[in-house]
Design a protein around this motif. Structure first.
Motif, PDB file in Angstrom:
ATOM      1  N   TRP A  29       0.886  -1.171   0.000  1.00  0.00           N
ATOM      2  CA  TRP A  29       0.000   0.000   0.000  1.00  0.00           C
ATOM      3  C   TRP A  29       0.919   1.214   0.000  1.00  0.00           C
ATOM      4  CZ3 TRP A  29      -4.334   1.041   4.173  1.00  0.00           C
ATOM      5  CH2 TRP A  29      -5.221   1.992   3.673  1.00  0.00           C
ATOM      6  N   SER A  30       1.327   1.627  -1.190  1.00  0.00           N
ATOM      7  CA  SER A  30       2.387   2.618  -1.338  1.00  0.00           C
ATOM      8  C   SER A  30       1.874   4.041  -1.197  1.00  0.00           C
ATOM      9  CB  SER A  30       3.068   2.466  -2.708  1.00  0.00           C
ATOM     10  OG  SER A  30       3.599   1.175  -2.879  1.00  0.00           O
ATOM     11  N   ASP A  31       2.783   4.915  -0.761  1.00  0.00           N
ATOM     12  CA  ASP A  31       2.509   6.345  -0.805  1.00  0.00           C
ATOM     13  C   ASP A  31       2.622   6.817  -2.252  1.00  0.00           C
ATOM     14  OD1 ASP A  31       2.138   6.773   1.961  1.00  0.00           O
ATOM     15  OD2 ASP A  31       4.309   6.687   2.267  1.00  0.00           O
ATOM     16  N   PRO A  32       2.042   7.964  -2.579  1.00  0.00           N
ATOM     17  CA  PRO A  32       2.158   8.476  -3.950  1.00  0.00           C
ATOM     18  C   PRO A  32       3.620   8.725  -4.330  1.00  0.00           C
ATOM     19  CG  PRO A  32       0.431   9.627  -2.749  1.00  0.00           C
ATOM     20  CD  PRO A  32       1.173   8.805  -1.744  1.00  0.00           C
ATOM     21  N   ARG A  33       3.897   8.689  -5.602  1.00  0.00           N
ATOM     22  CA  ARG A  33       5.228   9.018  -6.114  1.00  0.00           C
ATOM     23  C   ARG A  33       5.520  10.497  -5.899  1.00  0.00           C
ATOM     24  NH1 ARG A  33       3.070   6.083 -10.785  1.00  0.00           N
ATOM     25  NH2 ARG A  33       3.992   3.988 -10.947  1.00  0.00           N
ATOM     26  N   PRO A  34       6.779  10.911  -6.009  1.00  0.00           N
ATOM     27  CA  PRO A  34       7.108  12.339  -5.852  1.00  0.00           C
ATOM     28  C   PRO A  34       6.326  13.252  -6.784  1.00  0.00           C
ATOM     29  CG  PRO A  34       9.109  11.020  -5.782  1.00  0.00           C
ATOM     30  CD  PRO A  34       7.994  10.086  -6.145  1.00  0.00           C
ATOM     31  N   ASP A  35       5.948  12.728  -7.978  1.00  0.00           N
ATOM     32  CA  ASP A  35       5.190  13.576  -8.908  1.00  0.00           C
ATOM     33  C   ASP A  35       3.700  13.589  -8.602  1.00  0.00           C
ATOM     34  OD1 ASP A  35       4.383  11.083  -9.676  1.00  0.00           O
ATOM     35  OD2 ASP A  35       5.049  11.239 -11.754  1.00  0.00           O
ATOM     36  N   GLY A  36       3.296  12.909  -7.512  1.00  0.00           N
ATOM     37  CA  GLY A  36       1.905  12.941  -7.088  1.00  0.00           C
ATOM     38  C   GLY A  36       1.025  11.875  -7.697  1.00  0.00           C
ATOM     39  N   THR A  37       1.580  10.984  -8.499  1.00  0.00           N
ATOM     40  CA  THR A  37       0.784   9.907  -9.073  1.00  0.00           C
ATOM     41  C   THR A  37       0.782   8.699  -8.143  1.00  0.00           C
ATOM     42  OG1 THR A  37       2.700   9.072 -10.307  1.00  0.00           O
ATOM     43  CG2 THR A  37       1.247  10.655 -11.428  1.00  0.00           C
ATOM     44  N   LEU A  38      -0.254   7.878  -8.282  1.00  0.00           N
ATOM     45  CA  LEU A  38      -0.383   6.688  -7.446  1.00  0.00           C
ATOM     46  C   LEU A  38       0.365   5.507  -8.058  1.00  0.00           C
ATOM     47  CD1 LEU A  38      -4.174   6.865  -6.496  1.00  0.00           C
ATOM     48  CD2 LEU A  38      -2.214   7.447  -5.058  1.00  0.00           C
ATOM     49  N   VAL A  39       0.850   4.626  -7.193  1.00  0.00           N
ATOM     50  CA  VAL A  39       1.584   3.443  -7.629  1.00  0.00           C
ATOM     51  C   VAL A  39       0.584   2.313  -7.891  1.00  0.00           C
ATOM     52  CG1 VAL A  39       3.336   1.741  -6.996  1.00  0.00           C
ATOM     53  CG2 VAL A  39       3.576   4.133  -6.248  1.00  0.00           C
ATOM     54  N   PRO A  40       0.660   1.636  -9.044  1.00  0.00           N
ATOM     55  CA  PRO A  40      -0.244   0.512  -9.319  1.00  0.00           C
ATOM     56  C   PRO A  40       0.189  -0.732  -8.544  1.00  0.00           C
ATOM     57  CG  PRO A  40       1.249   0.814 -11.159  1.00  0.00           C
ATOM     58  CD  PRO A  40       1.521   1.943 -10.207  1.00  0.00           C
ATOM     59  N   ASP A  41      -0.119  -0.737  -7.244  1.00  0.00           N
ATOM     60  CA  ASP A  41       0.349  -1.814  -6.364  1.00  0.00           C
ATOM     61  C   ASP A  41      -0.265  -3.166  -6.700  1.00  0.00           C
ATOM     62  OD1 ASP A  41       2.123  -0.422  -4.651  1.00  0.00           O
ATOM     63  OD2 ASP A  41       0.432   0.468  -3.603  1.00  0.00           O
TER      64      ASP A  41
ATOM     65  N   GLU B 195      -7.436  12.952  -9.096  1.00  0.00           N
ATOM     66  CA  GLU B 195      -8.880  12.718  -9.028  1.00  0.00           C
ATOM     67  C   GLU B 195      -9.241  11.629  -8.042  1.00  0.00           C
ATOM     68  OE1 GLU B 195     -10.362  11.925 -12.900  1.00  0.00           O
ATOM     69  OE2 GLU B 195     -10.082  13.988 -13.613  1.00  0.00           O
ATOM     70  N   ALA B 196      -8.251  10.912  -7.523  1.00  0.00           N
ATOM     71  CA  ALA B 196      -8.521   9.828  -6.575  1.00  0.00           C
ATOM     72  C   ALA B 196      -8.861  10.427  -5.208  1.00  0.00           C
ATOM     73  CB  ALA B 196      -7.307   8.917  -6.455  1.00  0.00           C
ATOM     74  N   PRO B 197      -9.994  10.030  -4.619  1.00  0.00           N
ATOM     75  CA  PRO B 197     -10.395  10.617  -3.329  1.00  0.00           C
ATOM     76  C   PRO B 197      -9.527  10.133  -2.178  1.00  0.00           C
ATOM     77  CG  PRO B 197     -11.876   8.837  -3.931  1.00  0.00           C
ATOM     78  CD  PRO B 197     -10.961   9.038  -5.098  1.00  0.00           C
TER      79      PRO B 197
END
Length: 352
Positions: free
Chosen positions: A200-212, A232-234
């Motif tokens: 359950w990863s934190d977002p990347r430095p660029d603010g995108t989510l990791v496809p865990d 857009e992810a809540p």
């Protein structure tokens, strides 16, 4: 009827100077929370001391955002079960405990001073109520889930349908997602969730989510870890209620306390079918509550994993779609779900 019963009990308790507890039981979507909020709203309108409490951060934050929108006073009515450690007798006239099956042994947490830990009361005594457990929207389906998971002494049985609830086994995660997207576009809300078998990863430095959550060529992000939205992810508390939550994979911590029309559940390698029954594999779990507590015995871990899937499998109000990453478990589920379905019919509009 339940609303009137609760309101009547409140009045009788006030005039008789005697406490009363009322338990309202029902399945997902049966209206328990609607009753709770209706009672809360009416008593607050009458300026009576009333509070609403849950054991779920996501549920409470959602209520504060939507039910208490625009009013600090209304937002303050929504508390947690562990908010009453310092409560004195008769501090609150009415306490509405929603999702009461989440009452814990006590309210102690890592921030509680040691002196308080030594004299902590059971949380049940702080709240003064009877416990309550969730039932499925379909009693037959709820029983089937309990038997499937071996939580009530039963054995896995074949699901042949009850005319009220739709159960399917998808052939792939792509098929599961496509079916849910179609259902959501036509009739109601849909969410995908999974066992806690991926990081359950934190977002990347660029603010995108990791496809865990990666299964073959298919990959999706877990729901956001923090309260704040990412793109857009809540935020985590609103994964189940925000329309943009469909794109991420929820977990037990963000799904519990909520219901949606259509539920897709990915069963990971922590729960596999062997010799005609489901068995748990502790080493496959990524849940920190399991991995960080090595002193927890295997029997307790087994119960935690099975209960996790019970929560996920009972979120849907109209149907559940299953997929297992383990091939033997996938075959096992296909053998159990034997529902004859009418052929799909496409309807044309008047223009042809």
């Amino acid at each position: 009827m339940a609303y009137e019963l609760v309101m009547h009990a409140v009045e009788r308790a006030r005039t008789a100077n005697h406490k009363r507890a009322v338990v309202v039981a029902g399945g997902p979507g049966s209206g328990k929370s609607v009753i709770a909020l209706s009672v809360l709203g009416e008593l607050a309108r009458r300026n009576r001391p009333v509070l609403h409490a849950t054991g779920s951060r996501s549920f409470t934050q959602t209520l504060r955002r939507y039910a208490g929108r625009g009013s600090t006073r209304l937002q303050s009515l929504f508390k947690y079960f562990n908010s009453f450690m310092d409560a004195e007798p008769n501090d609150v006239e009415v306490l509405i405990c929603d999702e009461a099956h989440r009452v814990r042994e006590n309210s102690v947490n890592r921030y509680t001073p040691k002196a308080r830990r030594d004299v902590a009361r059971p949380q049940l005594e702080e709240l003064i109520l009877h416990d309550q457990f969730r039932c499925g929207v379909s009693e037959a389906y709820e029983d089937w889930v309990l038997d499937l998971l071996g939580l009530d002494g039963g054995e896995p049985s074949v699901w042949t349908g009850d005319g009220r609830f739709d159960v399917r086994v998808a052939g792939s995660p792509e098929e599961l997602e496509a079916y849910l997207a179609e259902r959501q576009a036509v009739s109601g809300t849909a969410r995908m969730s999974a066992g806690y078998c991926w990081p359950w990863s934190d977002p990347r430095p660029d603010g995108t989510l990791v496809p865990d959550v990666t299964i073959g060529d298919w990959a999706r992000q877990s729901n956001v870890r923090s309260e704040r939205s990412v793109g857009e992810a809540p935020g985590s508390a609103f994964w189940a209620t925000d329309p943009n939550g469909f794109g991420q994979i929820g977990c037990v911590y963000t799904a519990q306390g909520f219901e949606y029309d259509w539920s897709g559940v990915i069963i990971g390698p922590d729960l596999v079918a062997r010799d005609g029954r489901l068995v748990t594999r502790r080493e496959e779990s990524k849940d920190s509550s399991i991995r960080s507590r090595r002193s927890v015995g295997d029997a307790e871990v087994d119960r935690l994993i099975r209960n996790t899937y019970k929560v996920l499998l009972t979120r849907g109000m109209r149907g559940t779609v299953l997929y297992a990453t383990d091939p033997e478990t996938q075959d096992f589920l296909r053998d159990l779900v034997r529902v004859r379905r009418a052929p799909e019919i496409e309807f044309e509009d008047e223009a042809g």
